[in-house]
Design an enzyme around this catalytic site. Sequence first.
Site, mmCIF file in Angstrom:
data_model
loop_
_atom_site.group_PDB
_atom_site.id
_atom_site.type_symbol
_atom_site.label_atom_id
_atom_site.label_comp_id
_atom_site.label_asym_id
_atom_site.label_seq_id
_atom_site.Cartn_x
_atom_site.Cartn_y
_atom_site.Cartn_z
ATOM 1 N N GLY A 27 0.710 -1.262 0.154
ATOM 2 C CA GLY A 27 0.250 -0.058 -0.067
ATOM 3 C C GLY A 27 0.823 1.161 0.049
ATOM 4 C CG ASN A 29 -1.136 2.943 -3.796
ATOM 5 O OD1 ASN A 29 -0.873 1.748 -3.422
ATOM 6 N ND2 ASN A 29 -2.156 3.735 -4.122
ATOM 7 N N GLY A 31 -1.524 7.292 1.362
ATOM 8 C CA GLY A 31 -1.882 7.418 2.670
ATOM 9 C C GLY A 31 -0.263 7.467 3.357
ATOM 10 C CB ILE A 32 0.483 6.102 6.783
ATOM 11 C CG1 ILE A 32 -0.401 7.019 7.584
ATOM 12 C CG2 ILE A 32 1.884 5.350 7.549
ATOM 13 C CD1 ILE A 32 -0.802 6.276 8.876
ATOM 14 C CB SER A 156 -5.294 1.076 13.682
ATOM 15 O OG SER A 156 -6.126 2.043 13.711
ATOM 16 C CE1 TYR A 181 -8.729 0.039 8.877
ATOM 17 C CE2 TYR A 181 -9.171 1.114 10.978
ATOM 18 C CZ TYR A 181 -8.384 0.661 9.976
ATOM 19 O OH TYR A 181 -7.204 1.241 9.755
#
Length: 317
Positions: A27, A29, A31-32, A156, A181
Site C-alpha cells: 500500500g 501508493n 496515505g501513510i 491502528s 475494521y
Amino acid sequence: MSSPSARRPWNVRRLPRADGSVFLVTGGNAGIGYFVAEQLSATGATVVLGSRDAAKAEAAIASIRVHVPDARVRAVPLDLADLPSLEATVGALGVDRLDAVVHNAGVALDDPPRRETADGHELMFATNHLGHFALTRWLMPLLSAAPGARVVTTGSFAAKSERLDLDDLQSRKGYRPKRAYGRSKLAQMSFGVELGRRLRAAGSTVASVVVHPGGALDALTPSRPSVHPRTTVGARLGAAPAALLVHGKDAGAWPAVRAVLDPSVGGGQLWGPRAFGLRGEPRPEPVWSHVADTSVAERLWDASRDLTGVDPGTVIG
C-alpha cells in the site's frame, strides 16, 4: 560496542543511509504507506511499492522522485484480497533477499453492506490481516536471506478498544464497519507480535515489530499532488486545534520508518508516537495486553492458516 543509534538521538528528518537494502511497502501508493516509501527512499535503499492499482503506483513513484530525485523506487502488483496471487507477487520482486517489509496496506469501509472477497472472506479482515499473513509466508525465505531483516506490521489506534471474536472472525454476526475494521487491525497486530515470538523461539535473524501511527489526519498532511492533494485553507484552519493532539500522515509514517532502519528497535516491540500515543516522534510503548495475549494469538494463527491454506511458521528458521 553500542550501536550508532544508541550514540546519537534518532532524528526523523536525518535518517541513516541504507544503500544496498531492499524494502517492500504494501500500500505504498497512498496515505501513510506513501510517506513511509518516500522517507525510506531518501536513505538510498531500493523501495518497492506493492499496489493493486498500477496508475496510482506510477503517480506515487513520480511524486517520490520529485521529493527524492535520486530515489530507487519501483512497483509490483499486489492485491492482498487475492490470496492465490501472492506467491507470484513475491516472484515479481526479482530479488534474492529482502531487508524489510512494511505491512501497511489496508481497507477501511465506512458503510454497510458487508463485502466479501472472491474467496468468501470479509473484505477488511481478508485484506488487512489474512493477506499479510499469507504474504509473510512467501516473503520469509527472502527475509531470512538478509542479515537482520524486519517485518514491520502497521496497526491502528482503532484496535485498542476492540477485542477479537474468535468464533466470528469474518464479522458475519451484527456487522458494523468500524468494529470490523478495528478487529481486522487488531488481528494484524496480534499476528505481528506472535510472529515475533515464533521467530525468537526459532533463533531466526528476522525480527517482527508492530507499530501504529497514532492520530493521522489528511488536513495536517503536506500536499503531494496526484497522491495527496492540498487541503483547503478552511480544512487546515479547522484542523489547527487538533494539531495539539494528532499529526499528519507524514508523521504517522515515522514509527514504521524507525522500525525498519534503527538497529536498536527489537523484535516483539510496539512503537507509536511519543505524545499520548497520538502524535510526535516515535517511541517504544508497552504492548497492549490484549495484543500480547498468546492464547488468543495462537488460536488466531491456526484460524488464519486454515483460512489461507499457508503457514509462515513452516518457513521460519
